[in-house]
Every structure is written in structure tokens, then in C-alpha cells.
Design a protein around this motif. Structure first.
Motif, PDB file in Angstrom:
ATOM      1  N   LYS A 132     -26.722 -43.879  39.613  1.00  0.00           N
ATOM      2  CA  LYS A 132     -27.777 -44.529  38.825  1.00  0.00           C
ATOM      3  C   LYS A 132     -26.899 -45.406  37.893  1.00  0.00           C
ATOM      4  N   SER A 133     -26.276 -46.658  38.677  1.00  0.00           N
ATOM      5  CA  SER A 133     -25.523 -47.314  37.695  1.00  0.00           C
ATOM      6  C   SER A 133     -25.847 -48.861  38.161  1.00  0.00           C
ATOM      7  N   PHE A 134     -24.774 -49.654  37.311  1.00  0.00           N
ATOM      8  CA  PHE A 134     -24.788 -51.189  37.979  1.00  0.00           C
ATOM      9  C   PHE A 134     -24.569 -51.161  39.337  1.00  0.00           C
ATOM     10  N   ARG A 135     -25.301 -51.840  40.208  1.00  0.00           N
ATOM     11  CA  ARG A 135     -25.089 -52.015  41.565  1.00  0.00           C
ATOM     12  C   ARG A 135     -24.461 -53.485  42.057  1.00  0.00           C
ATOM     13  N   THR A 136     -25.141 -54.502  42.305  1.00  0.00           N
ATOM     14  CA  THR A 136     -24.504 -55.769  42.781  1.00  0.00           C
ATOM     15  C   THR A 136     -25.214 -56.641  41.845  1.00  0.00           C
ATOM     16  N   LYS A 174     -30.766 -47.551  38.263  1.00  0.00           N
ATOM     17  CA  LYS A 174     -29.849 -48.669  38.874  1.00  0.00           C
ATOM     18  C   LYS A 174     -30.074 -49.631  38.310  1.00  0.00           C
ATOM     19  N   MET A 175     -29.285 -50.558  38.256  1.00  0.00           N
ATOM     20  CA  MET A 175     -29.244 -51.915  37.721  1.00  0.00           C
ATOM     21  C   MET A 175     -28.776 -52.888  38.771  1.00  0.00           C
ATOM     22  N   LYS A 176     -29.695 -53.719  39.262  1.00  0.00           N
ATOM     23  CA  LYS A 176     -29.718 -54.843  40.091  1.00  0.00           C
ATOM     24  C   LYS A 176     -29.820 -55.988  39.677  1.00  0.00           C
ATOM     25  N   ASP A 209      -8.760 -49.857  51.422  1.00  0.00           N
ATOM     26  CA  ASP A 209      -8.120 -49.972  50.098  1.00  0.00           C
ATOM     27  C   ASP A 209      -8.923 -51.245  49.276  1.00  0.00           C
ATOM     28  N   MET A 210     -10.324 -50.893  49.402  1.00  0.00           N
ATOM     29  CA  MET A 210     -10.821 -51.925  48.602  1.00  0.00           C
ATOM     30  C   MET A 210     -11.606 -51.025  47.680  1.00  0.00           C
ATOM     31  N   PRO A 211     -12.139 -51.506  46.572  1.00  0.00           N
ATOM     32  CA  PRO A 211     -12.952 -50.829  45.406  1.00  0.00           C
ATOM     33  C   PRO A 211     -14.307 -50.465  45.911  1.00  0.00           C
ATOM     34  N   SER A 212     -14.701 -49.310  45.326  1.00  0.00           N
ATOM     35  CA  SER A 212     -16.154 -48.876  45.818  1.00  0.00           C
ATOM     36  C   SER A 212     -17.124 -49.950  45.276  1.00  0.00           C
ATOM     37  N   GLY A 213     -18.241 -50.206  46.297  1.00  0.00           N
ATOM     38  CA  GLY A 213     -19.174 -51.192  45.817  1.00  0.00           C
ATOM     39  C   GLY A 213     -20.432 -50.571  45.224  1.00  0.00           C
ATOM     40  N   TYR A 251     -19.116 -55.464  34.715  1.00  0.00           N
ATOM     41  CA  TYR A 251     -20.127 -54.649  34.493  1.00  0.00           C
ATOM     42  C   TYR A 251     -20.207 -53.511  35.947  1.00  0.00           C
ATOM     43  N   GLN A 252     -19.074 -53.699  36.731  1.00  0.00           N
ATOM     44  CA  GLN A 252     -19.014 -52.672  37.604  1.00  0.00           C
ATOM     45  C   GLN A 252     -18.965 -51.419  37.472  1.00  0.00           C
TER      46      GLN A 252
END
Lengths: 817, 103
Positions: free
Chosen positions: A629-633, A669-671, A620-624, A661-662
Motif C-alpha cells: 500500500k504505497s506510492f506506485r507509479t 495505493k497511490m497511483k 540490479d535495478m530498484p524495485s518498481g 516519492y518512490q
């Protein structure tokens, strides 16, 4: 109805044009006439034949069987004496008359003999011991004769003369090269470069070179005994080779009443002026006032001619930018465009190292490369030719154009053993790459597809390109797809986006239907899905088959076909309760490995696909976002909360950035990272976007950094006075990247391509007036965010989470205890 | 699979358009794909390169691309387009909304 196509000339241009027409399934019965009694061969390789590094069989492009197999009537050794364009008939030396519907003239050039006494024997043509260097027969005669003689003189210090001199060294003990001009290769090189080349030719090869040498007479009665120069100097020799230049073969054409100036005058479709059904191609053709004596323009001309004659409308040859890159007599030489500056404002950059025989000169006008000369070191030739051909912006650091500053020395493909591993990700050797090229695949992307070389981390791509070029004998075939956004749709990104808007294409399948000539293409789906989602937001029609498996099940596929689950952990901050829950879930589902990631999160590895929804529910946590190909961490350090050195609250800013920006999708990818002080514990200097707190309450923003397959320190975009400004500029930069980067182009490539100064103008200074639009677009994307892990109760497609794993046991990820 | 009899693998709607699913048939694992033109293809479920699950790969009307290392195979012939060994192909068709595997 099948038309009669007659081709006069069976050399590289004529045969190549016929090949191109056959490839387009042109409906013609083809008849070819050639002066020489052979199939067609690669004239450029005659130097290698002379030098003994190539055999006669090795230089043939198409042997006689090729003509037979393709139904071509070859009249080898038959000369055309007259074209009757009005009656559409060609008359040959055997008295034959051949009618045509379409005629191609590809008569090429002949070897030019400068005026000098005694060069011709009235009975035999050339004096015995005197040879031109143009045909296979010339070369055979030269080899046969030189074998029994000692001293050779070559007349002509251009490319051909140098090659002849080098080749003759194989057969005689002494070679002198005479050149009528002040320096060697004066058409391609400036005087300085010419002198460098001369020094190398004399010093390294032991060939005597005399410039400003006008040969006035061939000496000797029955056989050659020497040559005499205009100043009276006599050089003793028993072989003379004339390589003083070529002239287009146009006499017969002019006598037939067709328009001939310096060459046969053709238009942009390679049609002979005023003659609808007569074409000319190659060295004998004069296009827009220019004649071309190189292979690359000939190929371009052949393609246009073939397109046009087989009914493609709108094709045009608009001329070629000339560049050469070769080994002249064993010495690297490259030349393109101007050999000397023309205007006062022209920027000239020269590097000269006489001892090593290295000379490099660049001529730059309005920030565009308009000329370059390289002698002794061709390592940067490929990139210079690209700049020259495409007119791309040059780096501010001009020296990087001629040197590899601080980088590794480029490996030369020639020196690599065949079994040398080129692609370390996919284990592809130099030999494997060369094999694919030898098999007929001449483009870099084609070779990459066939071998998967360069398809891993991508760092070996430049080397793959150099090997393909080398294996192709100098230049890779131009790859039309190089600028396309995805391989299946022949358009660069801006054009593709315009078409998508114009036709309002909101799904991947509709893009294929409207814009892809070959229909659906698996390798284009993911890139198109990303682009459409970015462009249409909530209006995007999400077709699940367009997604990569990671994006279908919101987890990262691992080597054994299982997946990894990474809960969100904003800014790397967690709580005991969260840790406890993660531990419980890991135990409940027998997760084989729990690991901290490089981006400060907890990775639960080895999860079967079918267990994903239940695990997400239990967590029950959001995806990390450890996939996509997206904003990562946003990696952070402790910052001012606890750290003695921290000057800014990096943790709070990192969390704020990640919350906002999650999940933002992009071309790569955007790190990100935020460091609380310039000690940089969060490694912000090497992130796609990195923020560093500096004393005085200010933040530096770096963009285009990388510390993965490529390593690059980011460029300082700007320094701002508040966290709010960091958040705003981050969104604006990411949106600009989303809209303008190529598919899979990370910021470390994107930022240098656009230039950080230009990006600063757009993103910080708003000189283009699009900042508000970028802000609005990223805001819309932020608002439409939904956590994909909520898609667990009701699968989006039937069997979304059904296993695709085989029943047999595969190699498992090692479990560490 | 050497069977000459037909096996009914259930409704075609079990497979979303443009995707693949894996089925166990007589101890073999077979990936069935439903192309966007609605036709079906059946190939071995396991990538011969490193054992990747081919049913998780992306397809078009001609090829399947393995999700692990992106090698591609022709769905009709099983031939690799990227220098790998071929995969098996099986006869498959749709009948009255059901997937029928075999001749």
C-alpha cells in the motif's frame, strides 16, 4: 452472590433487556411477570399476522423453552398489582409476594380508546365487533370475527391504523379509515406528504380515507352496524378496529408511589428516579422528558440498562434520534427529525411527483440534515438516516441527497432472486447473505467477514449493506467497529494515533499489548504496520510478521503462490540496455510470462519466492513497487519532447515525481500520472493525483480520481505555474492523505469525504497553518527511503525467501507463447 | 498425516516469531506457525479454497489468514471462520529448541 432480578413485563422491552443481561453473564436469578399468557413475541409483526403474510409461530421471539433453558421463572398471565419499593417486594394478582434485589419495570403501553358513545358494552368490555389492535389476542379475535363480516372501519390514521386497514383488506371486502387529524401520520409527515400517502392508499389499495373525522358513536345494539361522526355522517360497517394511539402503562407504578409523569421517570442509567435498584425500560419509561415508541431506542436502552446492572460503570443512555423507514400499507415511507422548518434560515428542499406518488422533503440547518420525509421512494433513506444520525457534512449538490444523479439505479434487495450474485469477486449470492443474517449475524461487517462479500473490489458494499438491512427487517445492527481504523483496536484513526504517541508505541506488538482488548489480531497487523511506519519513520520497530507476504518479500503474490518481479521504470521511460538486461534475466530464470503493466512497467510473472533475491541481484535495478500500500507509479505521456500537441514536459515531471516519492507508504495505493496536454493520454484525470499541462506553462493538479473498481474523475485541486510547485503540492497532499485517511481508504473516497474545498484550504492556502509541518513530514519520509530489493544478500528473517508452495501441482498461470 | 511417531523438524528459530514456514513430512506439506506467545501450531499447508500457501499468511494467536483471498482458519481446530472447508491440524510442540511434530 446471585441476586434476585424481577422483571414486570414480558414484551419486547422486558425480554430484550433480559437477553442483554444474559449475554453479559449477569449473575441473577430471573423472575418475569407478563400479562399475556405466552412467551414473548414481536408486536410489530402483528400487522403481518393480520395481513396473513406471517404465522403465529413466526412472530415469537422467545418461546417457553427459552425461559426454561435460561433458568428464568416466567409467570405468564400474572399481573403485578403493587410494588412495595421499601420492602423490595412485588405483589401479584394471585396473592403472591415476590422479593427482589433488582427490579425492572417494562410494562409498555396499552391501546388508547378515544371518548365515544357506546364503545363499551357494560357486560363484555368492548362492544361485540369492536377491537383494539395491540396484542396477539386482539389480533386473533379480529381475524376470527372479520372473516364472517364485510365492512370494516379503522379509527386512527397513524402507522398502526394504516397497517390495520391494510391487513383487514385480507378478511373483508370494504375498509374505511377514519382519522381525527387533517392528514395521515401527522406525527411523522407534513401535510403535503400526508396527502400524497392518502392518495396512494386510496388509489393503489382501495381503502377509503376520511380525515378530520371525529368518531362520536358506535352504532348498533347487539352488534355493530356502523359508526357516527361528529358532523352527523354515518358509515355503515360491521367491524370496528381502534388504533388511535397508545398510552404508557403506568397506573400500577404510580399507585405504588414511584415517580410517574407522562411515563415512569428514569435517569441516564434507566434507573427510576430516587430508587437505586428499580429500573424501567421501553415505552413506559420517560427519559429526559421523552417517551419512545420505536424499537431502536428500546434496544439502546436495554443495552445501557444491562451494562449498568452487570457492573459496567460510566454507561449512559442519552436519548435517541428518531427515524422510521418502512412500508406503510405497502407504500414506502421514511421520516426523521423535523417535519417542518422552524427557523427562517432553515433550508427546505422539496421534490414532488404526484402522479407517481413520490414526495421528498429535506430540512437542512447549518449544513446539517435536521429533518427528512420520503413517500413513495425510500431508495435514499439509508444514506439520509446516516447523515441525520451522525450530523455529517452534506454534499454541496443537494439534489444528490434525494436522487442518484447519473449513477446506476439502486437495486432493491426485495426484488432480487435468492441466487442473484451480489459479490462478483467472491461469488456470494443474496441468499448466502440472508442466510448469515438469519443465523444471527446482524452487522454489515460481520456478514462481510463470514461470507467475504464486498471484500474483493468493494463496489458491491452498498448493495451488501442494503441486503443486510432488508434481511434484518429495516436496519442493520449498528456496527461499533465501523469507525475503527483496524478491526482489532477499538479506536478511530485520530484517537489511535494520539494513544500511540502518548504511550510511545513503536511496534505493532506493543500496540496490541497496550490498546487491543482482544490481544493480537491478524487482520489488524498490516494497517498498524503502515500507520506506525508513517508516524515513527526511522524509530519504527519493524516486526516482519506484521507485514503482508508481499511486503515481506517485496513482490506481489500471484494466484499460484509465485510472485511477480517489476523493476522500476520511472515515468515509463527505459533504455535499450535496461531492456536487454530484463530480457536476459527473464530468459535465465525461465519467467513464464513477460507483460507490460497498466502503469507502464515490465512485469516478470510466475517467479518462485526462493528465486527472488538472485533475480534482483542479476537485474540490479530498484524495485518498481508493484505491491504494498504505497506510492506506485507515475504514468506519463510523451509530452512536449516529441508530441505535436504537448504543451508541457510531462515525462520529465513524471520522472521527478517518481524519483522523489518512490516507495512512500500510505493507507492505500497511490497511483499518479502526468499528461502533457488536456488530451490526457496518461489518463491523469482518473488518478489518485493527476497532473495536466495546460497552455501558458501551467499545470492543473487533480486529486481523488480512480479508474479501477471505482471510476471517478478527480477534483481540480489547483493550477500552478511551475513543475516545482507541482512536486511540492503533491508531497503535501500525499502526506495529508497519509495522516488522515482510513486504512485502505483510497483517495477517491477520501477526497469526497473531506471535500476538495477543505483540502484546498489546507494543502494550497494553508488556512490551518500545517503546510510546513506536512512538507517536513513528507521530506523526512523521502529521506528515509531505502530500496527493499537491497535486502537480498542477507535475509531479514530466517527462511524469508523459502518456498511455502506445496509439492503438488496447482493450477498454473496460463503461459502464452 | 497418520504417523504416530515424532518427527524432528529442526530448530524453532528457523521460524521467526509470528510467522509460518512450510515443511514436507512423509509426502504431506505442513505449515508450522510460531505464535508470538512462542507456542507452535501445525496445519495443512494448502488453502482448501484455491490452493494458497497458508504459511505465507498472517496469523495471530487464534487464526491464520490465507494470503490469496484472506479467508481465515482457526489454528487450533482447523475450522474456517469464513464458510470454507476445514483444514487439518497436527500435534506439534517444542522440545529443547526443536520442533517436534506428531503425538
Amino acid at each position: 452472590m446471585t441476586q434476585k432480578l424481577v422483571v414486570i413485563g414480558n414484551g419486547m422491552a422486558g425480554a430484550r433487556t433480559v437477553e442483554e443481561i444474559l449475554a453479559r453473564h449477569g449473575d441473577f436469578s430471573v423472575t418475569m411477570f407478563g400479562d399475556e399468557p405466552y412467551g414473548n413475541y414481536n408486536r410489530i409483526m402483528l400487522s403481518n399476522l393480520l395481513a396473513g403474510v406471517e404465522t403465529e409461530e413466526g412472530i415469537f421471539l422467545n418461546d417457553l423453552a427459552w425461559y426454561r433453558d435460561n433458568g428464568i421463572t416466567l409467570n405468564a398471565g400474572v399481573k403485578i398489582e403493587r410494588i412495595d419499593a421499601a420492602a423490595r417486594i412485588v405483589h401479584d394478582s394471585n396473592g403472591g409476594a415476590t422479593p427482589y434485589d433488582k427490579l425492572i419495570i417494562a410494562t409498555g403501553s396499552y391501546s388508547w380508546t378515544p371518548p365515544m358513545k357506546n364503545v363499551h358494552n357494560p357486560k363484555r368490555g368492548y362492544h361485540q365487533g369492536v377491537f383494539a389492535f395491540r396484542t396477539l389476542d386482539d389480533t386473533r379475535g379480529m381475524i376470527r370475527y372479520a372473516r364472517d363480516h364485510e365492512r370494516a372501519v379503522v379509527i386512527g390514521g397513524g402507522l398502526l391504523g394504516l397497517e390495520a386497514a391494510r391487513g383487514l383488506q385480507n378478511h373483508v371486502s370494504h375498509v374505511t379509515l377514519l382519522h381525527a387529524m387533517g392528514h395521515l401520520m401527522e406525527r411523522q409527515l407534513d401535510p403535503k406528504a400526508g396527502q400524497m400517502l392518502q392518495a396512494s392508499v386510496e388509489g393503489k389499495l382501495g381503502i377509503n380515507v376520511i380525515t378530520n373525522a371525529m368518531t362520536s358513536e358506535i352504532l348498533g345494539k347487539d352488534k355493530v352496524t356502523g359508526v357516527k361522526l361528529a358532523d352527523g355522517t354515518v358509515i355503515e360497517c360491521d367491524v370496528v378496529v381502534i388504533a388511535a394511539g397508545i398510552r404508557p402503562n403506568t397506573e400500577m407504578v404510580a399507585n405504588s408511589g414511584l415517580p410517574v409523569e407522562r411515563g415512569i421517570v428514569v435517569d441516564d442509567q434507566m434507573r427510576v428516579q430516587g430508587h437505586e435498584d428499580v429500573y424501567s425500560v421501553g415505552e413506559c419509561a420517560q427519559h429526559r422528558g421523552s417517551l419512545y415508541g420505536l424499537v431502536a431506542p428500546l434496544w439502546d436502552q436495554a443495552k445501557v440498562l444491562a451494562d449498568h446492572i452487570t457492573g459496567t460503570s460510566g454507561v449512559a443512555y442519552t436519548g435517541s434520534k428518531l427515524h422510521t423507514k418502512l412500508k406503510v400499507a405497502g407504500i414506502d415511507v421514511a421520516s426523521m427529525g423535523l417535519i417542518a422548518p422552524e427557523h427562517d434560515e432553515d433550508e427546505v428542499i422539496v421534490y414532488n411527483e404526484p402522479k407517481k406518488g413520490v414526495y421528498k422533503q429535506l430540512i437542512i440547518r447549518n449544513d446539517v440534515l435536521v429533518g427528512a420525509t420520503l413517500v413513495g421512494d425510500n431508495s435514499k433513506a439509508a444514506s439520509l438516516i446516516q447523515h441525520f444520525d451522525r450530523g455529517t457534512a452534506l454534499p454541496e449538490e443537494r439534489s444528490s441527497l434525494i436522487f442518484d444523479i447519473g449513477g446506476a439505479v439502486e437495486e432493491s434487495p426485495e426484488d432480487m432472486p435468492d441466487d442473484a450474485q451480489v459479490c462478483n469477486c467472491n461469488g456470494v449470492s443474496k441468499g448466502a447473505i440472508c442466510g448469515v443474517v438469519a443465523g444471527g449475524c446482524g452487522t454489515v461487517s460481520g456478514v462481510m467477514d463470514k461470507t467475504r462479500a464486498g471484500k474483493g473490489c468493494g463496489t458491491c458494499k452498498p448493495l451488501v449493506q442494503r441486503i443486510v438491512e432488508w434481511a434484518n427487517g429495516g436496519a442493520a445492527e449498528e456496527d461499533p467497529a465501523a469507525s475503527w481504523y483496524v478491526p482489532g483496536v477499538p479506536m478511530p484513526k485520530s484517537e489511535l494515533m494520539a494513544s500511540i504517541r502518548k504511550y510511545r508505541l513503536t511496534s505493532v506488538s506493543s500496540v496490541f499489548a497496550k490498546l487491543a482488548p482482544g490481544g493480537e489480531d491478524a487482520k489488524s497487523k498490516m494497517g498498524l504496520a503502515s500507520l506506525l511506519k508513517m508516524m515513527w519513520g526511522a524509530d519504527y520497530v519493524d516486526e516482519r510478521d506484521a507485514r503482508f507476504i508481499n511486503d515481506r518479500v517485496h513482490a506481489n503474490i500471484q494466484r499460484d503462490g509465485t510472485f511477480s518481479v517489476v523493476p522500476q521504470m520511472k515515468g515509463g521511460v527505459t533504455t535499450p540496455a535496461q531492456l536487454r538486461k530484463i530480457a536476459e534475466v527473464a530468459e535465465k530464470y525461465d519467467v513464464p510470462m513477460v507483460k507490460l503493466t497498466g502503469g507502464q512497467r515490465i512485469d516478470l510473472l510466475g517467479v518462485p519466492k526462493e528465486k527472488l533475491p538472485a533475480m534482483w541481484a542479476d537485474l540490479d535495478m530498484p524495485s518498481g513497487y508493484a505491491y504494498a500500500k504505497s506510492f506506485r507509479t507515475v504514468k506519463t505521456c510523451v509530452g512536449s519532447d516529441f508530441c505535436r500537441f504537448g504543451v508541457g514536459d510531462s515525462t520529465a515531471l513524471g520522472i521527478a515525481l517518481e524519483e522523489r516519492y518512490q516507495g512512500l507508504e500510505g493507507p492505500g495505493k497511490m497511483k499518479l500520472a502526468v499528461s502533457g496536454c488536456p488530451r490526457n493520454c496518461a489518463e491523469s484525470y482518473v488518478k489518485d493525483l493527476g497532473v495536466v499541462a495546460i497552455d501558458g506553462g501551467r499545470w492543473e493538479i487533480y486529486v481523488g480520481g480512480a479508474a479501477g473498481a471505482h471510476i471517478r474523475k478527480g477534483d481540480l485541486l489547483t493550477t500552478v505555474g511551475s513543475a516545482e510547485e507541482v512536486i511540492r503540492l503533491t508531497g503535501r497532499f500525499l502526506q495529508y492523505y497519509r495522516e488522515n485517511a482510513n486504512w485502505l481508504e483510497r483517495t477517491y473516497a477520501f477526497v469526497p469525504r473531506i471535500g476538495v474545498d477543505r483540502i484546498r484550504e489546507i494543502v494550497v492556502d494553508d488556512t490551518d497553518g500545517i503546510a510546513a509541518a506536512l512538507d517536513a513530514a513528507v521530506e523526512e519520509a523521502v529521506q528515509s527511503y531505502q530500496d527493499p530489493w537491497k535486502e537480498r544478500a542477507e535475509p531479514a528473517t530466517p527462511g524469508q525467501f523459502r518456498t511455502s508452495l506445496p509439492l503438488i501441482v496447482l493450477p498454473q498461470v496460463p503461459v502464452r507463447s | 498425516m497418520k504417523t504416530t511417531s515424532l518427527v524432528n523438524l529442526g530448530p524453532v528459530t528457523d521460524i521467526p516469531l509470528g510467522e509460518g514456514r512450510t515443511y514436507a513430512v512423509d509426502g504431506d506439506m505442513i505449515a508450522i506457525f510460531r505464535l508470538r506467545d512462542s507456542s507452535l501450531r501445525a496445519v495443512s499447508a494448502i488453502c482448501p479454497h484455491k490452493g494458497g500457501p497458508l504459511a505465507d499468511g498472517q496469523i495471530d494467536n487464534a487464526v491464520v489468514v490465507c494470503p490469496l483471498h484472506l479467508f481465515a482458519w482457526d489454528l487450533a481446530t482447523g475450522c474456517s471462520q469464513s464458510g470454507q472447508p476445514p483444514i487439518n491440524v497436527y500435534p506439534v510442540r517444542e522440545d529443547d529448541g526443536h520442533i517436534l511434530l506428531g503425538d
